[in-house]
Design a protein around this motif. Structure first.
Motif, PDB file in Angstrom:
ATOM      1  N   ASP A  77      70.095  31.875  59.670  1.00  0.00           N
ATOM      2  CA  ASP A  77      71.413  32.182  60.199  1.00  0.00           C
ATOM      3  C   ASP A  77      72.044  33.518  59.400  1.00  0.00           C
ATOM      4  O   ASP A  77      72.887  34.171  59.959  1.00  0.00           O
ATOM      5  N   ILE A  78      71.595  33.700  58.315  1.00  0.00           N
ATOM      6  CA  ILE A  78      72.168  34.683  57.258  1.00  0.00           C
ATOM      7  C   ILE A  78      71.291  35.953  57.847  1.00  0.00           C
ATOM      8  O   ILE A  78      70.180  35.974  58.438  1.00  0.00           O
ATOM      9  N   ASP A  79      71.922  37.228  57.521  1.00  0.00           N
ATOM     10  CA  ASP A  79      71.362  38.394  57.552  1.00  0.00           C
ATOM     11  C   ASP A  79      70.045  38.526  57.118  1.00  0.00           C
ATOM     12  O   ASP A  79      69.976  37.913  55.942  1.00  0.00           O
ATOM     13  N   GLY A  80      69.421  39.487  57.430  1.00  0.00           N
ATOM     14  CA  GLY A  80      67.937  39.685  56.880  1.00  0.00           C
ATOM     15  C   GLY A  80      68.144  40.683  55.531  1.00  0.00           C
ATOM     16  O   GLY A  80      67.072  41.037  55.029  1.00  0.00           O
ATOM     17  N   VAL A  81      69.128  40.996  55.095  1.00  0.00           N
ATOM     18  CA  VAL A  81      69.336  42.176  54.030  1.00  0.00           C
ATOM     19  C   VAL A  81      70.243  41.728  53.007  1.00  0.00           C
ATOM     20  O   VAL A  81      71.512  40.947  53.427  1.00  0.00           O
ATOM     21  N   CYS A  82      69.830  41.671  51.783  1.00  0.00           N
ATOM     22  CA  CYS A  82      70.928  41.205  50.618  1.00  0.00           C
ATOM     23  C   CYS A  82      71.703  42.765  50.575  1.00  0.00           C
ATOM     24  O   CYS A  82      71.458  43.941  50.351  1.00  0.00           O
ATOM     25  N   VAL A  83      73.160  42.796  50.697  1.00  0.00           N
ATOM     26  CA  VAL A  83      74.109  43.810  50.657  1.00  0.00           C
ATOM     27  C   VAL A  83      74.307  44.329  49.386  1.00  0.00           C
ATOM     28  O   VAL A  83      74.791  45.308  49.229  1.00  0.00           O
ATOM     29  N   ILE A  84      73.785  43.624  48.378  1.00  0.00           N
ATOM     30  CA  ILE A  84      74.080  44.116  46.879  1.00  0.00           C
ATOM     31  C   ILE A  84      73.060  45.039  46.430  1.00  0.00           C
ATOM     32  O   ILE A  84      73.205  46.238  45.952  1.00  0.00           O
ATOM     33  N   CYS A  85      71.520  44.666  46.583  1.00  0.00           N
ATOM     34  CA  CYS A  85      70.572  45.696  46.199  1.00  0.00           C
ATOM     35  C   CYS A  85      69.952  46.291  47.571  1.00  0.00           C
ATOM     36  O   CYS A  85      69.178  47.210  47.217  1.00  0.00           O
ATOM     37  N   LEU A  86      70.461  45.884  48.652  1.00  0.00           N
ATOM     38  CA  LEU A  86      70.012  46.780  49.929  1.00  0.00           C
ATOM     39  C   LEU A  86      68.487  46.393  50.099  1.00  0.00           C
ATOM     40  O   LEU A  86      67.902  47.260  51.065  1.00  0.00           O
ATOM     41  N   SER A  87      68.116  45.369  49.747  1.00  0.00           N
ATOM     42  CA  SER A  87      66.513  45.231  50.353  1.00  0.00           C
ATOM     43  C   SER A  87      66.417  44.012  51.235  1.00  0.00           C
ATOM     44  O   SER A  87      67.232  43.192  51.117  1.00  0.00           O
ATOM     45  N   GLU A  88      65.410  43.952  51.882  1.00  0.00           N
ATOM     46  CA  GLU A  88      65.330  42.746  53.161  1.00  0.00           C
ATOM     47  C   GLU A  88      64.913  41.614  52.352  1.00  0.00           C
ATOM     48  O   GLU A  88      64.091  41.446  51.465  1.00  0.00           O
ATOM     49  N   PHE A  89      65.130  40.436  52.686  1.00  0.00           N
ATOM     50  CA  PHE A  89      64.818  39.226  52.357  1.00  0.00           C
ATOM     51  C   PHE A  89      63.359  39.109  52.814  1.00  0.00           C
ATOM     52  O   PHE A  89      62.889  39.492  54.011  1.00  0.00           O
ATOM     53  N   VAL A  90      62.471  38.331  52.045  1.00  0.00           N
ATOM     54  CA  VAL A  90      60.944  38.026  52.570  1.00  0.00           C
ATOM     55  C   VAL A  90      61.086  36.628  52.509  1.00  0.00           C
ATOM     56  O   VAL A  90      61.593  35.638  52.129  1.00  0.00           O
ATOM     57  N   ASP A  91      60.210  36.066  53.837  1.00  0.00           N
ATOM     58  CA  ASP A  91      60.112  34.825  53.966  1.00  0.00           C
ATOM     59  C   ASP A  91      59.493  34.028  52.673  1.00  0.00           C
ATOM     60  O   ASP A  91      58.556  34.604  52.009  1.00  0.00           O
ATOM     61  N   GLY A  92      60.273  32.830  52.352  1.00  0.00           N
ATOM     62  CA  GLY A  92      59.808  32.097  51.058  1.00  0.00           C
ATOM     63  C   GLY A  92      60.828  32.396  49.808  1.00  0.00           C
ATOM     64  O   GLY A  92      60.594  31.978  48.755  1.00  0.00           O
TER      65      GLY A  92
END
Length: 136
Positions: A77-92
């Protein structure tokens, strides 16, 4: 002539040394006054949530470690990007999800943020129940 040059250079050197010392003293005094104002503002704001917040608005590391961590999957349910470092989350990848607002961040990124702030980096909502909201 040489004696006068040495005296002038020594005077300039000591004046420079004095100016640097005065500057350091002024910065230290301003930092001390700033801490007093922060502590006074925190005292007016009321009690913090279960003693979790420090005078600077941060949360103790012990409390931060107790916040939930989830393993990111593309169906989350969470967005796919960390707004602190601006990188996308990777599965796992491990993602810390803040309990009140549900926003997710890389564990390292949000832990560093929460040490000095008691609110969500995205919506500024307090991380812990009963903590006063800060408008920064």
């Amino acid at each position: 002539f040489e004696t006068n040059v040495v005296i002038i250079l020594a005077a300039v050197f000591f004046a420079l040394l004095f100016a640097i010392g005065l500057n350091s003293l002024a910065r230290c005094a301003l930092r001390y006054v700033g801490r007093g104002a922060t502590a006074a503002a925190a005292g007016e704001g009321g009690a913090t949530a279960r003693g979790a917040c420090r005078g600077g608005g941060g949360i103790k590391r012990r409390v931060i470690r107790s916040l939930p961590v989830e393993v990111y999957g593309s169906g989350e349910d969470i967005d796919g990007v960390c707004v602190i470092c601006l990188s996308e989350f990777v599965d796992g990848e491990k993602v810390r999800v803040l309990p009140l607002c549900g926003h997710g961040f890389h564990v390292r990124c949000v832990d560093a943020w929460l040490v000095s702030h008691g609110s969500c980096p995205t919506c500024r909502r307090p991380v812990l129940e009963g903590a006063p909201a800060k408008s920064e």
